[in-house]
Design an enzyme around this catalytic site. Structure first.
Site, mmCIF file in Angstrom:
data_model
loop_
_atom_site.group_PDB
_atom_site.id
_atom_site.type_symbol
_atom_site.label_atom_id
_atom_site.label_comp_id
_atom_site.label_asym_id
_atom_site.label_seq_id
_atom_site.Cartn_x
_atom_site.Cartn_y
_atom_site.Cartn_z
ATOM 1 N N SER A 8 11.216 -11.440 -0.532
ATOM 2 C CA SER A 8 10.333 -10.296 0.067
ATOM 3 C C SER A 8 9.793 -11.067 1.333
ATOM 4 C CB SER A 8 9.075 -9.925 -0.764
ATOM 5 O OG SER A 8 8.059 -9.564 0.137
ATOM 6 N N HIS A 33 14.017 -8.125 0.710
ATOM 7 C CA HIS A 33 13.028 -6.998 0.382
ATOM 8 C C HIS A 33 12.154 -6.981 1.643
ATOM 9 C CE1 HIS A 33 10.692 -4.892 -2.819
ATOM 10 N NE2 HIS A 33 9.663 -5.298 -2.052
ATOM 11 N N ASP A 35 8.670 -5.020 2.925
ATOM 12 C CA ASP A 35 7.537 -4.108 2.251
ATOM 13 C C ASP A 35 7.085 -3.299 3.519
ATOM 14 O OD1 ASP A 35 7.235 -4.795 -0.457
ATOM 15 O OD2 ASP A 35 7.221 -6.917 0.246
ATOM 16 N N MET A 37 4.200 -0.779 4.624
ATOM 17 C CA MET A 37 2.951 -0.221 4.042
ATOM 18 C C MET A 37 2.037 0.373 5.296
ATOM 19 S SD MET A 37 1.368 -3.973 2.201
ATOM 20 C CE MET A 37 2.637 -4.930 0.996
ATOM 21 N N HIS A 66 10.878 -1.171 0.513
ATOM 22 C CA HIS A 66 9.771 -0.651 -0.591
ATOM 23 C C HIS A 66 8.723 0.135 0.176
ATOM 24 C CE1 HIS A 66 6.605 -2.052 -3.484
ATOM 25 N NE2 HIS A 66 6.709 -0.660 -3.537
ATOM 26 N N MET A 68 5.605 1.700 0.630
ATOM 27 C CA MET A 68 4.403 2.007 0.275
ATOM 28 C C MET A 68 3.491 2.800 1.169
ATOM 29 S SD MET A 68 3.703 -1.928 -1.271
ATOM 30 C CE MET A 68 5.245 -2.482 -0.311
ATOM 31 N N MET A 137 5.897 -2.484 -10.713
ATOM 32 C CA MET A 137 4.992 -3.285 -9.817
ATOM 33 C C MET A 137 4.271 -4.070 -10.957
ATOM 34 S SD MET A 137 5.387 -2.879 -6.720
ATOM 35 C CE MET A 137 4.030 -4.042 -6.350
ATOM 36 N N GLY A 142 0.306 -3.844 -2.175
ATOM 37 C CA GLY A 142 -0.472 -4.049 -0.960
ATOM 38 C C GLY A 142 -0.494 -5.297 -0.333
ATOM 39 N N PHE A 143 -0.505 -6.339 -1.158
ATOM 40 C CA PHE A 143 -0.486 -7.703 -0.876
ATOM 41 C C PHE A 143 0.293 -8.685 -1.486
ATOM 42 C CE2 PHE A 143 -4.618 -5.437 -0.064
ATOM 43 C CZ PHE A 143 -5.028 -5.876 1.336
ATOM 44 N N ASP A 176 8.308 -6.723 -9.193
ATOM 45 C CA ASP A 176 7.788 -7.006 -7.890
ATOM 46 C C ASP A 176 6.347 -7.538 -7.764
ATOM 47 O OD1 ASP A 176 6.880 -7.563 -5.205
ATOM 48 O OD2 ASP A 176 7.606 -5.293 -4.716
ATOM 49 N N GLY A 177 5.831 -8.720 -7.718
ATOM 50 C CA GLY A 177 4.686 -8.999 -7.828
ATOM 51 C C GLY A 177 4.324 -10.160 -8.767
ATOM 52 N N GLY A 178 3.872 -11.347 -8.254
ATOM 53 C CA GLY A 178 3.532 -12.627 -9.144
ATOM 54 C C GLY A 178 4.798 -13.366 -9.858
ATOM 55 N N SER A 199 5.367 -14.780 -1.995
ATOM 56 C CA SER A 199 4.787 -15.995 -1.902
ATOM 57 C C SER A 199 5.253 -17.248 -2.398
ATOM 58 C CB SER A 199 3.183 -15.859 -2.192
ATOM 59 O OG SER A 199 3.068 -15.356 -3.432
HETATM 60 C C1 DX5 Z 1 3.314 -6.342 -2.930
HETATM 61 C C2 DX5 Z 1 4.652 -6.316 -2.090
HETATM 62 C C3 DX5 Z 1 5.562 -7.419 -2.784
HETATM 63 C C4 DX5 Z 1 5.024 -8.802 -2.318
HETATM 64 C C5 DX5 Z 1 5.233 -9.557 -3.547
HETATM 65 O O1 DX5 Z 1 2.602 -5.217 -2.498
HETATM 66 O O2 DX5 Z 1 5.174 -5.022 -2.890
HETATM 67 O O3 DX5 Z 1 6.906 -7.263 -2.497
HETATM 68 O O4 DX5 Z 1 5.782 -9.505 -1.324
HETATM 69 O O5 DX5 Z 1 4.517 -10.886 -3.224
HETATM 70 P P1 DX5 Z 1 4.247 -12.065 -4.318
HETATM 71 O O6 DX5 Z 1 5.605 -12.417 -4.636
HETATM 72 O O7 DX5 Z 1 3.819 -12.950 -3.539
HETATM 73 O O8 DX5 Z 1 3.651 -11.478 -5.442
HETATM 74 ZN ZN ZN Z 2 7.381 -4.912 -2.558
#
Ligand code: DX5
Ligand code: ZN
Length: 225
Positions: A8, A33, A35, A37, A66, A68, A137, A142-143, A176-178, A199
């Site tokens: 991402s 990917h 994002d 937003m 994606h 959002m 998710m 969002g972050f 997606d996420g963590g 990240s």
């Molecule tokens: C968050 C995004 C993700 C984001 C994931 O809202 O949809 O795609 O990049 O970031 P990490 O992998 O750092 O959780």
């Molecule tokens: Zn995403």
């Protein structure tokens, strides 16, 4: 089918996205990917159509967009026309989901639904035949850089059962996420095919190495299961 790690670019250098894409291409990424937003559906604001169009010009890899955004009804198809190979709309943001998914597919892209952590997979029962993939998710959208929500793999397993019950094994699961090297194998063992990671990859001292580490870990779990 081999699982895919999907970098991402949310956590990449926004002053040089082309370099980030190139770095992931060289590491072996097939999917990227993006994002989108809107500062409304989620508090954060990122990129839109012009950036997707421009990234399309500099890579032939699969672009996974994606969305959002609130009211994606009219805009989702524009992202497919801008060059996205797959487009995700949030269940929580849409009214006429069947119509949006059909329009995305007519434009030649995969159509997918993203579910927020609080949304049950049961809401997918009627719409599943019209999807190519589902995004679970595993953080609140969002972050980047948030902590993985621990119940997310159980949710993936529930979705696997729903997909099997409906005889829709072609429908793929994305998370997606963590997600990072520490939980990639567990994600694949639960039934995930597409592992989005921001990240963990771009925040590491060796993004290409971390990507390859995740891919190796994901592929080893796919062989066992
Ligand atoms: C968050 C995004 C993700 C984001 C994931 O809202 O949809 O795609 O990049 O970031 P990490 O992998 O750092 O959780
Ligand atoms: Zn995403």
């Amino acid at each position: 089918m081999k699982p895919r790690v999907v970098p991402s670019i949310l956590s990449a250098d926004f002053a040089n996205l082309e370099a980030a894409v190139r770095l992931m291409e060289d590491a072996g990424a097939d999917w990227i990917h993006i994002d989108v937003m809107d500062g409304h559906f989620v508090p954060n604001l990122t990129v839109g159509l012009p950036v997707v169009r421009r990234i399309r010009q500099v890579t032939d890899r699969h672009l996974d967009v994606h969305l959002m955004i609130s009211n994606p009804d009219s805009m989702a198809v524009e992202y497919a026309k801008a060059g996205a190979d797959s487009v995700l709309v949030h269940f929580e943001a849409t009214t006429h989901l069947h119509e949006i998914l059909s329009a995305i597919r007519r434009a030649g892209a995969w159509a997918g639904i993203a579910l927020n952590p609080h949304t049950s997979v049961n809401v997918l029962e009627e719409i599943l035949p019209f999807c190519d993939y589902i995004l679970i998710m595993s953080v609140n959208p969002g972050f980047g850089g948030q902590e993985f929500i621990s119940t997310s793999f159980e949710k993936v397993r529930k979705l696997v059962r729903l997909i099997q019950t409906r005889g829709l094994n072609r429908v793929r699961i994305e998370i997606d996420g963590g997600i990072g090297p520490h939980n990639s194998a567990e994600a694949v063992a639960a039934g995930v095919y597409l592992l989005v990671s921001g990240s963990a990859i771009f925040g590491s001292s060796d993004p290409a190495g971390t990507f390859r580490q995740m891919r190796a870990s994901a592929e080893s779990a796919a062989v066992i299961t």
